[in-house]
Design an enzyme around this catalytic site. Structure first.
Site, PDB file in Angstrom:
ATOM      1  N   SER A 154     157.672  83.761 107.878  1.00 20.06           N
ATOM      2  CA  SER A 154     158.102  82.543 107.187  1.00 20.06           C
ATOM      3  C   SER A 154     157.652  82.675 105.744  1.00 20.06           C
ATOM      4  O   SER A 154     156.733  83.456 105.443  1.00 20.06           O
ATOM      5  CB  SER A 154     157.414  81.330 107.823  1.00 20.06           C
ATOM      6  OG  SER A 154     157.601  80.179 107.024  1.00 20.06           O
TER       7      SER A 154
ATOM      8  N   TYR B 233     149.868  76.529 110.604  1.00 22.58           N
ATOM      9  CA  TYR B 233     151.086  77.352 110.695  1.00 22.58           C
ATOM     10  C   TYR B 233     151.008  78.492 109.675  1.00 22.58           C
ATOM     11  O   TYR B 233     151.226  79.662 110.009  1.00 22.58           O
ATOM     12  CB  TYR B 233     152.300  76.462 110.420  1.00 22.58           C
ATOM     13  CG  TYR B 233     153.641  77.151 110.475  1.00 22.58           C
ATOM     14  CD1 TYR B 233     154.095  77.739 111.647  1.00 22.58           C
ATOM     15  CD2 TYR B 233     154.477  77.191 109.358  1.00 22.58           C
ATOM     16  CE1 TYR B 233     155.347  78.363 111.696  1.00 22.58           C
ATOM     17  CE2 TYR B 233     155.728  77.799 109.399  1.00 22.58           C
ATOM     18  CZ  TYR B 233     156.154  78.386 110.577  1.00 22.58           C
ATOM     19  OH  TYR B 233     157.390  78.991 110.634  1.00 22.58           O
TER      20      TYR B 233
END
Ligand SMILES: NC(=O)c1ccc[n+]([C@@H]2O[C@H](COP(=O)([O-])OP(=O)(O)OC[C@H]3O[C@@H](n4cnc5c(N)ncnc54)[C@H](OP(=O)(O)O)[C@@H]3O)[C@@H](O)[C@H]2O)c1
Length: 283
Positions: free
Chosen positions: A142, A155
């Protein structure tokens, strides 16, 4: 005649995983589509049927945090003497919440899937790729693997860890004919923003010292601009798998590209202020 290429994908029940299965099958790949709950396969089946590629996709149970299921899948591949040309570590979720409110258990759970799951699946199939002297390992990371963002520390930490591990793995297997790639999307329309969105319990607690700040943060994210179509990323993964010498990193999405450019070029103090403002946590 060239041999049929085989791809193994984790988290194939929705989002990037589902779209990548159908896209690769459409390009002639045999796809081992894995999901933690095969009862959730209807969406994949419907998309595969609509694309006329259902016979090229087989579904297998795999929770990436379950070592026995990973070993069982390795056995399935071995018993059938299948080759595996691509291992696509896609399964993941995003835990939202302030660092102060997040428990050890929540943080560990985030790492169990996003980091330990991806690394365990990769290690399980590396001996086969080594024997083949070929294969692509694709990590769906990501932009959060390159930059922190308020409310997404857990995250980002899991994806930063994945990036470091993957960057190193690439160097370790370079001479073995194995290619290793990081896919770094910004925000794309998938279930990660809805069904699979998880917020730390402490942050959801009205007594949290961050309750007002996270409420502003959520408002910002619940009223997003239209997110780009996740098919763009699935198409790109297919192209990367066709490249015998892919790059380490591929960034997708205007927000990811802009964020990384800002981080690279702006003085840190200005960059930081812009990110905080963009998150909405301080009004
Ligand atoms: N969409 C974005 O904006 C975005 C941006 C950057 C990176 N990513 C990354 O892209 C990847 C795919 O996410 P997505 O956006 O496509 O979201 P998604 O639609 O929520 O898909 C996530 C998939 O991962 C599966 N999964 C979660 N935990 C698992 C586990 N322990 N074992 C096996 N499968 C598991 C989910 O299965 P269930 O159906 O059982 O829940 C689902 O199939 C993730 O790694 C995510 O971090 C997404």
């Amino acid at each position: 005649m060239t041999a049929e290429r085989v791809a193994l994908i984790t988290g194939a029940s929705s989002g990037f995983g589902l779209l990548t299965c159908v896209t690769l099958a459409g390009r002639g790949w045999r796809v081992l589509a894995t999901m933690r709950d095969p009862a959730r396969r209807e969406k994949l089946d419907a998309a595969a049927s609509a694309a006329g590629v259902a016979e090229r996709i087989e579904v297998h149970a795999l929770d990436v945090t379950n070592a026995e299921q990973i070993a069982a899948l390795v056995d399935v591949v071995a018993v059938r003497s299948l080759r595996v040309d691509a291992v696509i570590n896609n399964a993941g979720f995003a835990l939202a919440g302030f660092a102060e409110d997040t428990t050890d258990a929540e943080l560990r759970r985030q790492f169990e899937t996003n980091f330990f799951g991806a690394t365990a699946v990769t290690r399980a199939f590396l001996p086969l790729l080594r024997r083949q002297r070929s294969g692509h390992i694709v990590m769906i990371s990501s932009v959060s693997g390159r930059m922190g963002f308020p409310g997404l520390g857990s995250y980002a930490a899991s994806k930063f860890a994945l990036e470091a591990w993957t960057e190193t793995l690439r160097m370790e297997v370079e001479s073995l004919g194995i290619e290793v790639v990081l896919i770094e999307p910004g925000a794309f329309e998938t279930d990660i923003w809805g069904r699979n969105a998880i917020v730390s319990e402490g942050t959801m607690d009205a007594k949290s010292p961050n309750a007002e700040r996270i409420a502003r943060w959520r408002k910002r994210f619940e009223n997003p601009k239209v997110r780009p179509d996740a098919q763009e990323v699935a198409n790109a993964i297919a192209r990367v798998l066709d490249d015998p010498k892919p790059k380490l990193r591929y960034v997708f999405g205007p927000d990811a590209k802009m964020g990384l450019r800002m981080r690279r070029w702006l003085p840190w103090s200005i960059y930081e202020r812009m990110v905080i403002k963009g998150s909405g946590i301080d009004g």
